[in-house]
Design an enzyme around this catalytic site. Structure first.
Site, mmCIF file in Angstrom:
data_model
loop_
_atom_site.group_PDB
_atom_site.id
_atom_site.type_symbol
_atom_site.label_atom_id
_atom_site.label_comp_id
_atom_site.label_asym_id
_atom_site.label_seq_id
_atom_site.Cartn_x
_atom_site.Cartn_y
_atom_site.Cartn_z
ATOM 1 N N TRP A 159 0.861 -1.186 0.000
ATOM 2 C CA TRP A 159 0.000 0.000 0.000
ATOM 3 C C TRP A 159 0.896 1.234 0.000
ATOM 4 C CZ3 TRP A 159 -0.172 3.973 3.706
ATOM 5 C CH2 TRP A 159 -1.052 5.009 3.353
ATOM 6 N N GLU A 200 -3.265 -3.178 -2.145
ATOM 7 C CA GLU A 200 -4.378 -2.523 -1.448
ATOM 8 C C GLU A 200 -4.709 -1.198 -2.127
ATOM 9 O OE1 GLU A 200 -3.441 -1.276 2.559
ATOM 10 O OE2 GLU A 200 -5.543 -1.010 3.108
ATOM 11 N N LYS A 202 -7.125 2.450 -2.496
ATOM 12 C CA LYS A 202 -7.650 3.475 -1.595
ATOM 13 C C LYS A 202 -8.364 4.541 -2.406
ATOM 14 C CE LYS A 202 -6.316 6.239 2.374
ATOM 15 N NZ LYS A 202 -5.447 6.303 3.529
ATOM 16 N N ASP A 235 -9.622 -2.858 1.947
ATOM 17 C CA ASP A 235 -9.726 -2.244 3.274
ATOM 18 C C ASP A 235 -11.091 -1.577 3.317
ATOM 19 O OD1 ASP A 235 -9.662 -0.047 5.184
ATOM 20 O OD2 ASP A 235 -7.507 -0.398 5.393
ATOM 21 N N HIS A 238 -11.697 2.142 2.667
ATOM 22 C CA HIS A 238 -11.139 2.749 1.461
ATOM 23 C C HIS A 238 -12.105 2.895 0.296
ATOM 24 C CE1 HIS A 238 -6.674 1.924 2.641
ATOM 25 N NE2 HIS A 238 -7.365 2.530 3.573
ATOM 26 N N HIS A 262 -8.471 -5.809 4.993
ATOM 27 C CA HIS A 262 -8.123 -4.980 6.147
ATOM 28 C C HIS A 262 -9.438 -4.603 6.796
ATOM 29 C CE1 HIS A 262 -3.773 -3.356 5.417
ATOM 30 N NE2 HIS A 262 -3.811 -4.629 5.771
ATOM 31 N N ASP A 270 -11.900 7.489 6.179
ATOM 32 C CA ASP A 270 -11.028 6.374 6.562
ATOM 33 C C ASP A 270 -10.395 6.661 7.917
ATOM 34 O OD1 ASP A 270 -9.503 4.038 6.338
ATOM 35 O OD2 ASP A 270 -7.853 5.096 5.355
ATOM 36 N N ASP A 272 -10.213 4.918 10.655
ATOM 37 C CA ASP A 272 -9.567 3.820 11.377
ATOM 38 C C ASP A 272 -9.925 3.767 12.855
ATOM 39 O OD1 ASP A 272 -8.016 2.289 9.366
ATOM 40 O OD2 ASP A 272 -7.063 4.217 8.992
ATOM 41 N N ASP A 302 -6.916 -3.524 10.792
ATOM 42 C CA ASP A 302 -6.137 -2.329 10.444
ATOM 43 C C ASP A 302 -6.843 -1.084 10.961
ATOM 44 O OD1 ASP A 302 -4.441 -0.434 9.400
ATOM 45 O OD2 ASP A 302 -5.209 -0.587 7.353
#
Ligand code: RNT
Ligand code: ZN
Length: 394
Positions: A159, A200, A202, A235, A238, A262, A270, A272, A302
């Site tokens: 990534w 990955e 995004k 993910d 994303h 993820h 995003d 997290d 993640d």
């Protein structure tokens, strides 16, 4: 119980790593927020914290390391830059994993480094691009070492935060360079049964809002065209907010033998946040279970919350994903599929609603007990660890 779930080391120190100055900023369009005390500052502290988490979670965790967590010491000759990393810089982690029976996943670190110009694998500077290709190749060798030493496959996720804040004049050039760079990284020899390189995608990052080189179409096309040597990684932070990864899982499983995830919790972006036992988390787990794909999906957590106790953040997220999988395993999928195929949407709705009220908590408690942990006891242990260990860190 036996399906490995990758526990990301980077929740413990707010994604800082140990290979650059502690004051250096997190770059690549990602951000941690909060300043809760007790962040791990050294490999020893991070290992101790992970050990505490391992005591509190059921199931089969696997460690997930970033290259920036290399351990430099007198024995292995001290610091080297990322293009010169070798397996020996991860020997302490191998020892850690061996002693605990863990497998290990790996990630090249294409951010938070002076050689981000700010692009990495997509940089127009050949010198920059070659530096990061060398890093990627070094990471393939390290991943193969981890897999061999620990006897479990190692997913190695590529990534980068490469992209632009404002409207580009050239969208294709960076993508062609990124494609070429991944080709060069994957030209490093490896056994695809042991090392699972992932790409990955995004949608955007902080400071790179207008254009992301490794977009969804880019990453998925790369993986589709290179099925014999890499796999796609999704993910769930994303994508655009009304897109759901739960729906993408069976779409990709129709084509790819293996995919990687993820698992995170995006709040409006995003962000997290810590993974919870919420609707979309349950929905993703359901898709894996009812597609009979527990062994085809590489699952990794993640997220990084610096605003709460980090041991608790790790534990809640890991336990949430385990709950989601267990919940999915408790559902009568074959019966529900039959109702769908028969066009009986009335009964399907009624049955799906009824499932939500079944005494799942009892099943979860028994599962935890059988894994030597409990839902009730773990937070008291976190509080004790905070008082005895975390509170004493500067
Ligand atoms: C960033 C990506 C990436 C990182 C980790 C630290 O948006 O999700 O996977 O979070 O590599
Ligand atoms: Zn991710």
């Amino acid at each position: 119980k036996a399906v490995p779930i990758s526990l990301h080391c980077w929740q413990g120190d707010d994604v800082r790593g140990f290979d650059t100055a502690p004051s250096k900023p997190l770059t690549g369009g990602i951000q941690t927020t909060g300043s809760y005390p007790g962040r791990a500052r050294t490999p020893g502290e991070l290992m101790a914290d992970i050990d505490q988490v391992l005591r509190l979670i059921p199931g089969t965790p696997k460690l997930n390391l970033h290259a920036s967590y290399a351990v430099f010491n007198e024995e292995n000759g001290g610091w080297v830059d990322r293009d010169k990393l070798e397996p020996k810089h991860f020997a302490p982690w191998v020892e850690f994993c061996k002693a605990r029976g863990l497998g290990c996943d790996f990630n090249p670190t294409f951010f938070s480094h002076p050689k981000c110009d700010p692009l990495t694998l997509a940089s127009p500077s050949e010198e920059t691009r070659q530096f990061w290709i060398s890093h990627g190749k070094a990471c393939i060798r390290i991943s193969q070492y981890l897999a061999r030493e620990l006897g479990q496959s190692c997913t190695m996720n590529i990534w980068t935060g490469d992209g632009f804040k404002d409207i580009p004049a050239d969208r294709m050039g960076p993508r062609m360079r990124y494609r070429q760079s991944i080709d060069e990284i994957l030209s490093e020899p490896y056994d695809f049964r042991l090392v699972k390189p992932c790409v990955e995608s995004k949608v955007f990052g902080i400071g790179v809002e207008a254009y992301t080189v490794g977009s969804a179409e880019f990453a998925l096309s790369y993986a589709a065209m290179n099925r014999e040597r890499c796999i796609p990684l999704l993910d769930n932070g994303h994508y655009h907010p009304t897109e759901v990864v739960s729906d993408k899982i069976p779409a990709l499983l129709a084509f790819f033998p293996e995919i990687a995830l993820h698992i995170t919790r995006p709040v409006r972006w995003d962000s997290d946040h810590v993974v919870l036992f919420d609707d979309e988390t349950r929905e993703m787990a359901k898709e894996i279970v009812r597609s009979d794909a527990l062994r085809r999906v590489h699952m990794a957590l993640d997220y990084f919350d610096a605003g709460i106790n980090r041991i608790s953040a790790w534990t809640v997220g890991f336990r949430s994903w385990q709950k989601a999988l267990l919940f999915a395993l408790c559902m009568p999928h074959e019966e529900l599929k039959r109702l769908q195929d028969a066009g009986n949407w009335t009964e399907l709705m009624v049955r799906q609603e009824a499932v939500k009220m079944l005494p799942f908590g009892d099943v979860w408690s028994e599962y935890c007990r059988s894994c030597g942990t409990s839902e009730e006891g773990w937070f008291a242990q976190v509080k004790r660890y905070e008082a005895e260990v975390l509170a004493k860190r500067g």
